[in-house]
Design an enzyme around this catalytic site. Structure first.
Site, PDB file in Angstrom:
ATOM      1  N   LYS A  13      37.371  54.696  99.715  1.00 53.63           N
ATOM      2  CA  LYS A  13      38.794  54.664 100.044  1.00 53.63           C
ATOM      3  C   LYS A  13      39.617  54.345  98.803  1.00 53.63           C
ATOM      4  O   LYS A  13      40.663  54.966  98.550  1.00 53.63           O
ATOM      5  CB  LYS A  13      39.065  53.606 101.116  1.00 53.63           C
ATOM      6  CG  LYS A  13      40.544  53.463 101.484  1.00 53.63           C
ATOM      7  CD  LYS A  13      40.821  52.228 102.297  1.00 53.63           C
ATOM      8  CE  LYS A  13      40.789  50.973 101.446  1.00 53.63           C
ATOM      9  NZ  LYS A  13      41.284  49.774 102.173  1.00 53.63           N
ATOM     10  N   GLY A  36      47.114  48.815 103.159  1.00 55.56           N
ATOM     11  CA  GLY A  36      47.697  48.136 102.008  1.00 55.56           C
ATOM     12  C   GLY A  36      47.909  49.076 100.841  1.00 55.56           C
ATOM     13  O   GLY A  36      48.889  48.946 100.096  1.00 55.56           O
ATOM     14  N   ARG A  82      52.099  41.927 106.173  1.00 55.72           N
ATOM     15  CA  ARG A  82      51.305  41.971 104.945  1.00 55.72           C
ATOM     16  C   ARG A  82      52.195  41.753 103.721  1.00 55.72           C
ATOM     17  O   ARG A  82      53.330  42.229 103.670  1.00 55.72           O
ATOM     18  CB  ARG A  82      50.551  43.302 104.827  1.00 55.72           C
ATOM     19  CG  ARG A  82      49.607  43.548 105.999  1.00 55.72           C
ATOM     20  CD  ARG A  82      48.594  44.637 105.701  1.00 55.72           C
ATOM     21  NE  ARG A  82      47.621  44.200 104.712  1.00 55.72           N
ATOM     22  CZ  ARG A  82      46.578  44.943 104.325  1.00 55.72           C
ATOM     23  NH1 ARG A  82      46.405  46.141 104.839  1.00 55.72           N
ATOM     24  NH2 ARG A  82      45.724  44.491 103.435  1.00 55.72           N
ATOM     25  N   GLN A  93      46.505  44.920  94.689  1.00 56.58           N
ATOM     26  CA  GLN A  93      47.227  46.176  94.903  1.00 56.58           C
ATOM     27  C   GLN A  93      48.670  46.092  94.420  1.00 56.58           C
ATOM     28  O   GLN A  93      49.279  47.114  94.097  1.00 56.58           O
ATOM     29  CB  GLN A  93      47.198  46.555  96.384  1.00 56.58           C
ATOM     30  CG  GLN A  93      45.814  46.924  96.902  1.00 56.58           C
ATOM     31  CD  GLN A  93      45.788  47.073  98.418  1.00 56.58           C
ATOM     32  OE1 GLN A  93      46.750  46.733  99.104  1.00 56.58           O
ATOM     33  NE2 GLN A  93      44.676  47.574  98.942  1.00 56.58           N
ATOM     34  N   GLU A  98      36.458  41.939 100.139  1.00 55.76           N
ATOM     35  CA  GLU A  98      36.224  42.883 101.227  1.00 55.76           C
ATOM     36  C   GLU A  98      34.861  42.666 101.881  1.00 55.76           C
ATOM     37  O   GLU A  98      34.638  43.074 103.015  1.00 55.76           O
ATOM     38  CB  GLU A  98      36.300  44.323 100.700  1.00 55.76           C
ATOM     39  CG  GLU A  98      37.697  44.836 100.454  1.00 55.76           C
ATOM     40  CD  GLU A  98      38.444  45.140 101.741  1.00 55.76           C
ATOM     41  OE1 GLU A  98      37.891  45.837 102.603  1.00 55.76           O
ATOM     42  OE2 GLU A  98      39.585  44.665 101.883  1.00 55.76           O
ATOM     43  N   ARG A 116      41.894  37.303 108.219  1.00 59.42           N
ATOM     44  CA  ARG A 116      40.449  37.482 108.399  1.00 59.42           C
ATOM     45  C   ARG A 116      39.698  36.162 108.498  1.00 59.42           C
ATOM     46  O   ARG A 116      38.707  36.063 109.225  1.00 59.42           O
ATOM     47  CB  ARG A 116      39.881  38.340 107.257  1.00 59.42           C
ATOM     48  CG  ARG A 116      40.181  39.822 107.432  1.00 59.42           C
ATOM     49  CD  ARG A 116      39.581  40.677 106.351  1.00 59.42           C
ATOM     50  NE  ARG A 116      39.802  42.091 106.671  1.00 59.42           N
ATOM     51  CZ  ARG A 116      39.667  43.077 105.795  1.00 59.42           C
ATOM     52  NH1 ARG A 116      39.324  42.813 104.539  1.00 59.42           N
ATOM     53  NH2 ARG A 116      39.885  44.326 106.172  1.00 59.42           N
ATOM     54  N   ARG A 175      36.980  45.780 109.281  1.00 51.12           N
ATOM     55  CA  ARG A 175      35.932  44.888 108.767  1.00 51.12           C
ATOM     56  C   ARG A 175      35.460  43.885 109.829  1.00 51.12           C
ATOM     57  O   ARG A 175      34.313  43.440 109.795  1.00 51.12           O
ATOM     58  CB  ARG A 175      36.434  44.135 107.530  1.00 51.12           C
ATOM     59  CG  ARG A 175      36.931  45.014 106.396  1.00 51.12           C
ATOM     60  CD  ARG A 175      35.866  45.896 105.816  1.00 51.12           C
ATOM     61  NE  ARG A 175      36.390  46.673 104.708  1.00 51.12           N
ATOM     62  CZ  ARG A 175      35.905  47.820 104.275  1.00 51.12           C
ATOM     63  NH1 ARG A 175      34.854  48.354 104.878  1.00 51.12           N
ATOM     64  NH2 ARG A 175      36.449  48.464 103.262  1.00 51.12           N
ATOM     65  N   LYS A 180      39.953  53.630 110.447  1.00 55.82           N
ATOM     66  CA  LYS A 180      40.812  53.336 109.293  1.00 55.82           C
ATOM     67  C   LYS A 180      40.154  53.771 107.995  1.00 55.82           C
ATOM     68  O   LYS A 180      40.821  54.293 107.094  1.00 55.82           O
ATOM     69  CB  LYS A 180      41.103  51.833 109.267  1.00 55.82           C
ATOM     70  CG  LYS A 180      42.066  51.387 108.182  1.00 55.82           C
ATOM     71  CD  LYS A 180      42.302  49.896 108.275  1.00 55.82           C
ATOM     72  CE  LYS A 180      43.484  49.466 107.418  1.00 55.82           C
ATOM     73  NZ  LYS A 180      43.270  49.679 105.985  1.00 55.82           N
TER      74      LYS A 180
END
Length: 433
Positions: free
Chosen positions: A32, A101, A129, A177, A319, A350, A391, A416
């Site tokens: 990704k 994101g 976010r 990011q 991740e 998370r 996830r 996703k």
């Protein structure tokens, strides 16, 4: 715990329990992270580009749609080969970021280069976010942005056809990011960009290295020799062929299955030299009881059926936290993960979500500000909520290998990044396609 929003009730998916060691060779979809960066660089290039082996999933299709809406020509009908022809970027256009994101942070800088108004919004969870530091940075570089709320979605970029660029200071401790989004578009800025990070460490450093590597591959001049400072010179980007690697983060649950069941999983098509953090993954899996090798067959992980506890700072590979947490639940000793406070701002909080859902299955774990402490004990079946986070579904699937009756409330959220996940996972565990 943090604020959590449960997904709507759906038909639950029962995670299959392994009766035998898994033994499978997989060819997984493309990365990704690489697909997203290649799409942006290709849309800003001075000639056509091709992406070989791209990821077709919700996040990357939203990225392609956003760039297409601003004028780039995208041919994505062939699953194995996408063609991008850059074109003048114009508005008005609307970008649906979904819950990605990458889309919400990579495309606003691109929108600044467009001539016209580009609006951005996405799923309800996307509005929570972190985006404020990027908005502030773009404004300081000369981009006009209208924001209805407190530095998050929805927003509108009032593109002027160019971005002045220059120097900017940003706190990117919430997400790498935020820096990558600025760097990817920077060669097209009038003066390029110099980004200086001030604040706690930037997480997910391998993703920043990937951004720099791919910029250089497209012909950009990038200086990242000074810690927490990135300088990109203005100049053309070249159209080129991008070979997209298999997605390492998506492979981790499958590798975890080898450790849990004492089996063997090989990921085909793995390159000798990778932009993804394969060495770090190798270290973590080996410490937890796996054996990791790279050969002409691919990247192979073997397990013994005994999983060891692990104490690790996962800030560079956050991740992996959900899948490693599931592994730690099945280990022979306690584990402690730190350095991942920023994943509270991912698709969901998370840390809180993992703590809540595994506790509901009988786990003994403690949530800290920046991680989790896990003390293994027998788990029971039950409903495991994903909060629309792919996830989380991966974590439930890993635990389900050893714990019968774990029902994932929304396995479709894996679309996703890997729509094939439920079918691939069930085929690996049961041996039936």
């Amino acid at each position: 715990m943090g604020n959590l929003t449960a997904t709507r009730p759906l038909e639950p998916w029962t995670a299959p329990t392994a009766s035998d060691p898994v033994a499978v060779t997989l060819r997984l979809p493309g990365s990704k992270s690489m697909t997203a960066r290649a799409l942006v660089l290709s849309a800003l290039a001075n000639g056509p580009s091709t992406l070989s082996g791209p990821l077709r999933a919700r996040d990357t299709e939203l990225m392609a749609a956003g760039l297409r809406g601003m004028g780039a020509h995208m041919s994505t009908s062939d699953d194995e080969r996408w063609l991008v022809r850059p074109h003048r970027l114009v508005g008005p256009a609307h970008v649906d970021v979904g819950l990605a994101g990458t889309v919400m942070r990579f495309l606003p800088p691109v929108a600044g280069l467009a001539d016209g108004r580009i609006t951005f919004d996405g799923d309800p969870q996307a509005r929570t976010r972190p985006l404020g530091p990027l908005i502030g940075a773009l404004r300081s570089l000369g981009v006009r942005i209208d924001v209805a709320g407190d530095g998050s979605l929805p927003l509108a970029v009032l593109g002027a056809g160019h971005v002045a660029g220059g120097e900017v200071v940003i706190d990117a401790s919430a997400s790498s990011q935020l820096v990558s989004g600025l760097l990817l578009a920077a060669p097209r800025f009038d003066r390029g960009v110099v980004v200086r990070h001030v604040g706690p460490p930037v997480p997910s450093a391998p993703h920043l290295r990937m951004t720099v590597q791919m910029l250089r591959a497209a012909g950009a001049a990038v200086d990242d020799t000074v810690p927490d400072l990135w300088a990109v010179e203005p100049g053309p980007l070249s159209g080129r062929g991008w070979e997209i690697e298999p997605d390492l983060s998506g492979a981790v649950p499958f590798f975890a299955a080898a450790l849990v069941t004492g089996g063997e999983v090989t990921l085909q098509g793995w390159p000798r030299s990778s932009a993804q953090p394969v060495d770090r993954l190798r270290e973590l899996l080996q410490r937890m009881g796996g054996d990791v090798t790279l050969s002409t067959d691919g990247l192979t992980v073997r397990g013994t059926g005994v999983v060891h506890g692990l104490e690790a700072d996962l800030s560079d590979v956050s991740e992996l936290t959900p899948a490693l947490t599931a592994l730690a639940m099945l280990a022979d000793s306690p584990s402690r993960f730190t350095g991942v406070a920023h994943i509270r701002g991912h698709e969901t909080d998370r840390i809180a979500a993992l703590a809540r859902e595994f506790a509901a299955l009988g786990a003994d774990l403690t949530e800290s500000r920046d991680g989790l402490e896990i003390r293994p004990r027998p788990l029971r079946g039950g409903v495991f909520r994903t909060y629309a986070d792919h996830r989380m579904a991966h974590a439930a699937a890993v635990a389900g290998l050893a714990v019968p009756g774990i029902e994932v409330d929304d396995v479709a959220c894996t679309s996703k990044t890997m729509p094939e996940f439920p079918a691939l996972w069930s085929a690996m565990v049961t041996g039936k396609s």
